[in-house]
Design an enzyme around this catalytic site. Sequence first.
Site, PDB file in Angstrom:
ATOM      1  CG  ASN A  61      -2.273   0.646   0.919  1.00  0.00           C
ATOM      2  OD1 ASN A  61      -2.304   1.747   0.398  1.00  0.00           O
ATOM      3  ND2 ASN A  61      -3.360  -0.007   1.263  1.00  0.00           N
TER       4      ASN A  61
ATOM      5  CB  ALA B 288      -1.638  -1.361  12.935  1.00  0.00           C
TER       6      ALA B 288
ATOM      7  NE  ARG C 101      -5.342 -14.635  18.765  1.00  0.00           N
ATOM      8  CZ  ARG C 101      -5.769 -15.172  17.617  1.00  0.00           C
ATOM      9  NH1 ARG C 101      -5.350 -16.363  17.249  1.00  0.00           N
ATOM     10  NH2 ARG C 101      -6.609 -14.519  16.839  1.00  0.00           N
TER      11      ARG C 101
ATOM     12  CG  HIS D  38      23.151   5.576  11.442  1.00  0.00           C
ATOM     13  ND1 HIS D  38      23.853   5.903  10.317  1.00  0.00           N
ATOM     14  CD2 HIS D  38      21.841   5.623  11.097  1.00  0.00           C
ATOM     15  CE1 HIS D  38      23.016   6.150   9.328  1.00  0.00           C
ATOM     16  NE2 HIS D  38      21.777   5.989   9.783  1.00  0.00           N
TER      17      HIS D  38
END
Length: 193
Positions: free
Chosen positions: A84, A159, A182, A114
């Site tokens: 997306n 998310a 889970r 870094h």
Amino acid sequence: MNELQKAAAGLLYDANYDPALLAKRRAAKRILFEINNLHPDEDEKRTQLLKGLLGKTGQNITFDGQFHCDYGFNIEVGENFYANVNLVILDGAKVTIGNNCFIAPNVGIYTAGHPLDAERRNKGLEYAHPITIGDDVWIGAGVTVLPGASIGSGSVIAAGSVVRGEVPPNVICGGNPGNVIREINERDSQKYR
């Protein structure tokens, strides 16, 4: 050993001042500029440009909206890949993504890191560790995948998660840092029938 070889070996390398690496990034940016500025109806041209930029792809790939990467040639995506909008892949090292993977909006996949000490960091040094994402993985919106991470086949990344280390196959992983919530089980396949 040149800077690209150092990056592939996971060693500190000069990412900001080495002329050869800068030229490779500039070449990728030119292609990305063209990809990211195509009319939405030019799907075929977009796909062909992406296939030329990336190291390896399946036949059926979709990148919606803006896409950004460092080099492109270090990225391999499998068949039925979908990304997306606003995918960023920093590919100083190899990024391998399997078949049937779905990536939600605003995901960052970062092989680069870094040094913690300012002296080396200020010299433009960085390291890169490869990232592997198995088949049938769904990565939710706003996920960050850190250098060296590995996501097992069939897993779902919730998310907003930050993925580091190894995520086993067929699990739901979420949080910062990401942890296994889970296993994915038979009830999950029955849920939407």
